[in-house]
Design an enzyme around this catalytic site. Structure first.
Site, short mmCIF file in Angstrom:
data_model
loop_
_atom_site.label_atom_id
_atom_site.label_comp_id
_atom_site.label_asym_id
_atom_site.label_seq_id
_atom_site.Cartn_x
_atom_site.Cartn_y
_atom_site.Cartn_z
N GLN A 129 -12.02 -22.03 -102.07
CA GLN A 129 -12.57 -21.21 -101.00
C GLN A 129 -12.53 -22.00 -99.68
OE1 GLN A 129 -16.17 -20.53 -103.27
NE2 GLN A 129 -17.41 -21.62 -101.75
N ASP A 144 4.33 -16.70 -99.79
CA ASP A 144 3.10 -15.95 -100.08
C ASP A 144 2.69 -15.16 -98.84
OD1 ASP A 144 0.88 -14.91 -101.24
OD2 ASP A 144 -0.20 -16.81 -101.46
#
Length: 441
Positions: free
Chosen positions: A132, A278
């Site tokens: 995160q 990505d």
């Protein structure tokens, strides 16, 4: 991690056993059914299997959830029913408790958090499968973002991947040779390992930052080496708006964004021989001058000169609608099987008519293509259904797997941006820049 390795194994093994039972039951139940009923039953089984895999992986942070996310992006490898179910794993994951994140940062960087940073926001602004991201401030008062990998996430990588592969194989999802399976899962495993190594990602950021340093409109954050390690990555904060916000801007600004996204991918492929693979919308941010900020350089694919020349040859033959040469290109790329079966020219022409539209390549399309109204993705599904009898002549290719993921991701970025643009000048610019008689890097 919240679950021990043993509990993870039991949960994944239970999923595999359940899928095996469903597959066996489905096979026996429809043993004497006609072809149409068998196909319908298989589609229903795959939907059920896809949902079960997505639900199981979604409950488990770490490598196994990341495997599911990667798998969902390879729509040419997995059946549509499975890929669609796995797409829900692309959404943000629940964050990990801050005390665990604090301990991870202090362990990795070797000092108390309050000595490392003047301020460190406890609530992350992004949480995903393997880590995160938190906003923070350095002692120098510089604003930064800190990407923190979850503790022990890398320890279950191999076992998680083996269990997912076994479940897919038992369900009959991996309808390909063992050698091809090995190549494809080696590609997925390498992609996963790369994303777990923040030292490698930091080096990628430096390389791509240098490459794009002269490209006005493409912004890449800088690495703060003093506050980075294998599992913690600190970068300069570069703020922009989301894709949803950018979609509300005037079309001339959206055209600038689209051109920057095109150059971001094509420039890397043909100039650097490595590509950011990505293109999830969360990995970009946008400014009202049309600038694009790019994040997350963990998923990078390197290509050889031979592979780049094959891609260029394929694009040249595609834009000229040369289906005879195109079939040979597909063989060289490993997509067309090496057999003597006949595939009519009309099959290839139908695909070219679909694929060349977003690029505004005549005769498929001419002028500005309106991505907001694009039906290309629906055309692809219809064409797949109408040409099923030829699909055994084709197979997923490890060489093109990451590129397929990149191109389809950028297509969806432009659809969600809602831009109206003619991309053909950019296509021809790169083809002319890379003519066979010119020097290649």
């Amino acid at each position: 991690m919240a679950k021990s390795s043993g509990k993870r194994f039991i949960k994944l093994a239970g999923m595999t056993a359940s899928i095996a039972g469903k597959a066996a039951k489905n096979s026996l139940k429809h043993l004497s059914s006609d072809e149409e009923k068998r196909l319908q039953a298989r589609s229903e089984l795959l939907q059920d299997v896809g949902i079960q895999i997505a639900d199981t992986l979604g409950e488990m942070k770490g490598a196994v959830m990341k495997v599911g996310q990667i798998a969902s992006q390879y729509k040419d490898v997995f059946p549509a029913e499975v890929a669609t179910a796995l797409e829900k794993l692309q959404k943000d994951a629940p964050p990990m408790p801050f005390l665990q994140i604090k301990s991870q940062v202090e362990r990795e960087l070797g000092a108390p958090l309050d000595e490392l940073f003047l301020d460190f926001e406890e609530i992350p602004f992004a949480a995903a499968s393997i880590g995160q991201v938190h906003r923070a401030t350095l002692p120098s008062n510089q604003n930064v973002v800190v990407k923190v990998q979850y503790p022990d996430v890398d320890k279950n990588c191999d076992s998680d991947l083996k269990q997912v592969r076994m479940a897919l194989k038992i369900a009959g999802v991996l309808n390909m040779s063992r050698d091809l399976q090995e190549q494809l899962f080696l590609e997925i495993r390498q992609s996963l390992e790369d994303e777990l190594d923040y030292i490698k990602e930091a080096q990628n950021i430096r390389v791509f930052g240098a490459f794009h340093s002269r490209d006005e409109g493409i912004i890449i954050p800088r690495v703060i080496s003093s506050h980075s390690s294998r599992r913690v990555l600190t970068l300069t904060e570069e703020r922009g708006e989301s894709l949803a916000i950018a979609a509300t801007w005037d079309n001339d600004i959206k055209q600038k964004i689209a051109r920057h996204l095109f150059h971001f991918t094509a420039g890397q492929l043909f100039g650097l021989y490595r590509v950011h693979c990505d293109p999830h919308p969360g990995n970009f941010a946008f400014k009202e001058d049309g600038s694009v900020i790019a994040y997350d350089f963990g998923g990078i694919k390197n290509y050889s000169d031979r592979e780049i020349q094959l891609f260029l040859r394929f694009v040249r033959h595609a834009v000229s609608f040369d289906v005879t040469a195109l079939e040979q290109d597909l063989r060289a790329l490993g997509i067309r099987r090496e057999d003597d079966s006949h595939v009519p020219a009309e099959f290839y022409k139908a695909w070219l008519d679909i694929g060349m539209k977003p690029l505004s390549i005549p005769p498929a399309f001419e002028g500005e293509f309106d991505f907001a109204k694009s039906q290309v993705h629906h055309d692809v599904i219809r064409q797949m259904r109408s040409a099923l009898k030829y699909f055994n002549q084709f197979q997923p290719s490890p060489m093109t797997m990451m590129m397929d993921r990149t191109v389809s991701g950028q297509y969806w970025n432009l659809v969600n941006l809602g831009v109206k643009i003619d991309l053909s000048p950019l296509v021809y610019e790169y083809l002319n820049r890379n003519e066979p008689n010119r020097d290649q890097r």
